[in-house]
Design a protein around this motif. Structure first.
Motif: not given
Length: 299
Positions: A97-104
């Protein structure tokens, strides 16, 4: 009741009772073999809610009716095996869904290898992958609290989970995440199922805090599940139900989505190989080597 007919009628996904499907679902990577009645591949979260509500409404008449979550089926303990309904996540619920700001943020049917390819494009990595990293899926990693070669340095999966979306026994989806005291008070004040969940769980872990801490296994790595001793942190004043659900193998609720911490892998690494003539000094050498904080350490 014809289970296949009923399930086909109420969900959008696939309902499969073919010999081939049942044979595949009857095995994981363990020594066990248990054949389910049917394999269901939900198309979306709405299907999962419907399945939970269906089982809840028929449980009194059919006590053996149950739902067992299955991702890639690489578990070595028989976790995804069932005599009843196997809920397979890999066919449809497999989106990153999302990969950004050191989170997935990822759905539970996503294969780890696919998730890793996308995280590495951002120079990021989810480090609690097990040895089966080319075969396993995120659902198994989350629900088994996996921790492989990098877990000594970065921690097991429970230490990397930021939040979970879970369908609970009332057939509704909830977001579980760490709560401060004010947020916990607000949750406990809610009416209905969610409020009761937080009221009862808060009372359980705080009233029995000392007993739970005494029962906590004194080991560096524990993936046994039901880690009640980690739910309430009195120093940080944080209440976190993800600590209970990670490792529970889907028995407390069906996890649909997880947001996890990603790390920046080291650009370079070195390996040292030590040869011992016998194992008698091994325990002493292990402690000496650990003092240098190696990222990985195997024997």
């Amino acid at each position: 009741m014809n289970l296949v007919t009923e399930l086909t009628r109420i969900i959008q996904g696939d309902v499969d009772a073919s010999e081939a499907a049942l044979t595949i679902a009857s095995r994981d990577a363990s020594i066990f073999q248990v054949q389910p009645q049917v394999v269901v591949s939900p198309k979306n979260v709405s299907d999962i809610k419907t399945l939970v509500s269906f089982v809840a409404s028929h449980k009194k008449k059919i006590p053996d009716l149950s739902l067992t979550a299955r991702a890639a089926g690489t578990d070595m303990g028989g976790g995804p095996l069932s005599f009843s309904i196997v809920v397979s996540f890999t066919k449809y619920l497999n989106k990153i869904i999302k990969i950004a700001d050191s989170e997935g943020t990822v759905e539970m049917g996503t294969y780890y290898r696919d998730f890793e390819k996308e995280t590495l494009k951002h120079n990021l990595l989810f480090p609690s992958f097990p040895a089966s990293r080319e075969l396993c899926a995120m659902g198994g990693i989350i629900n088994n609290n996996s921790g492989g070669e990098e877990s000594r340095y970065y921690g097991k999966t429970d230490m990397l989970v930021r939040s979970l979306r879970v369908v609970l026994s009332d057939g509704k989806e909830y977001t579980l995440r760490p709560l401060n005291e004010d947020e916990l008070v607000m949750k406990k004040a809610l009416p209905g199922f969610e409020g009761e969940l937080y009221r009862r769980m808060s009372k359980l872990v705080t009233d029995n805090y000392d007993a739970l801490q005494k029962a906590k296994p004194q080991v560096k790595k524990n993936s046994a599940g039901y880690a009640l001793w980690n739910v309430w942190d009195p120093e940080k004043r944080v209440f976190d139900l993800t600590k209970l659900f990670v490792g529970a193998q889907g028995t407390l609720g069906l996890v649909t989505e997880a947001t996890v911490k990603l790390i920046r892998p080291h650009r370079y690494s070195r390996m040292i190989v030590i040869f011992l003539k016998d194992i008698s000094p091994l325990s002493t050498e292990v402690q000496r080597i650990l003092s240098f904080k190696p990222e990985e350490f195997e024997s």
